[in-house]
Design an enzyme around this catalytic site. Structure first.
Site, PDB file in Angstrom:
ATOM      1  N   LEU A 116       0.850  -1.191   0.000  1.00  0.00           N
ATOM      2  CA  LEU A 116       0.000   0.000   0.000  1.00  0.00           C
ATOM      3  C   LEU A 116       0.882   1.235   0.000  1.00  0.00           C
ATOM      4  CD1 LEU A 116      -2.397  -1.156   2.808  1.00  0.00           C
ATOM      5  CD2 LEU A 116      -2.793  -1.291   0.388  1.00  0.00           C
ATOM      6  N   ASP A 117       0.281   2.407  -0.267  1.00  0.00           N
ATOM      7  CA  ASP A 117       1.094   3.623  -0.184  1.00  0.00           C
ATOM      8  C   ASP A 117       0.554   4.514   0.935  1.00  0.00           C
ATOM      9  OD1 ASP A 117      -0.360   5.419  -3.007  1.00  0.00           O
ATOM     10  OD2 ASP A 117      -1.216   4.522  -1.219  1.00  0.00           O
ATOM     11  N   SER A 118       1.159   5.704   1.055  1.00  0.00           N
ATOM     12  CA  SER A 118       0.859   6.516   2.229  1.00  0.00           C
ATOM     13  C   SER A 118      -0.582   7.016   2.243  1.00  0.00           C
ATOM     14  CB  SER A 118       1.826   7.686   2.325  1.00  0.00           C
ATOM     15  OG  SER A 118       1.953   8.300   1.069  1.00  0.00           O
TER      16      SER A 118
END
Lengths: 123, 157
Positions: B111-113
């Protein structure tokens, strides 16, 4: 002129701020159906726009995008309307029949577009 | 004299769980039947009360609230863990098979931020209290989230 660079955490705080506004939003009409629709719209719009601009690394563009976000937040909270606020065309902004002044008018329209409509195409 | 000591004993035992538990109704219901006994001995017990309250210590796990009166059930570590995992499984970008308590959002689950911000907002909605920005950025695995919530809510570690 030295500007303050936007860091990753500032952008994430902005995203969090929009999501928190979406959580506690009530529509101007105070109808539950409208409130629900507008909450979903705010969250969806934030998600798509932030993701679409995820890869930008140029600090000028990042600054413009954050300005767009903040402008839309302020306008939305003030008018109690989350949708982008439409503006008028500039005078002589649309192409004539002969189509010769097309490029100048495109430039004129682009220059006249307010910062909070930046991510939206002309429709 | 034996009856006086016994009455003090019973009263302080009834009072100690009343202090430890949230619900004051429990204490009121427990003290009500003792009220007639308390009155004639109240003058005598005043001096003894500080001593008894210091001596009587009831540990947390053995005192169970039987009635909640509209309050939520008390949080335990397993309960928090279960709820965190449930919320994570509902998130569409995480596949439930790969999810474990120690799986890192960015390294293991990819996942990303922005996704991490959404996950923390979902946790805020689930548990009903706000998580400030500075601490929210550091929570990267489900185990850390569980630990953070346990710290905030004073669940016994």
């Amino acid at each position: 002129m030295r500007g303050v660079r936007m860091s990753r955490s500032d952008v994430l705080s902005l995203y969090r701020r929009v999501l928190r506004i979406a959580r506690s939003w009530t529509a101007q009409s105070a109808l539950p159906h409208d409130t629900d629709t507008e909450r979903k719209y705010i969250a969806q719009e934030a998600r798509t726009l932030f993701r679409q601009n995820q890869q930008i690394t140029d600090p000028e563009s990042i600054k413009r995008c954050t300005e767009e976000c903040e402008a839309r937040i302020e306008i939305g909270l003030h008018y109690r309307n989350p949708y982008p606020r439409p503006t008028y065309l500039p005078p002589m902004g649309l192409a004539t029949q002969k189509g010769r002044k097309l490029r100048a008018q495109q430039r004129l329209r682009k220059q006249a577009k307010p910062v909070y409509l930046h991510s939206h195409d002309e429709t | 004299m034996a009856s006086r000591a016994l009455a003090c004993c019973v009263r302080s035992v009834a009072r100690a769980p009343a202090r430890l538990n949230h619900g004051s109704v429990l204490s009121r219901s427990a003290c009500a039947p003792l009220a007639p006994k308390q009155r004639p001995l109240s003058v005598l017990s005043c001096s003894q009360r500080p001593r008894w309250t210091q001596l009587v210590r009831i540990s947390g796990p053995s005192v169970h609230q039987c009635r909640h009166y509209g309050d939520l059930p008390p949080l335990t570590l397993e309960n928090i863990e279960e709820r965190v995992m449930y919320v994570l499984k509902l998130y569409d970008k995480i596949s439930p098979e790969k999810l474990q308590s120690s799986s890192h959002f960015m390294k293991d689950l990819g996942l990303d931020s922005l996704d991490q911000v959404e996950i923390i907002m979902a946790m805020e909605d689930e548990f009903g209290f706000e998580i400030p920005d500075a601490e929210a950025e550091k929570l990267m695995t489900p185990a850390e989230i569980v630990q953070f919530i346990a710290d905030k809510k004073d669940v016994y570690e």
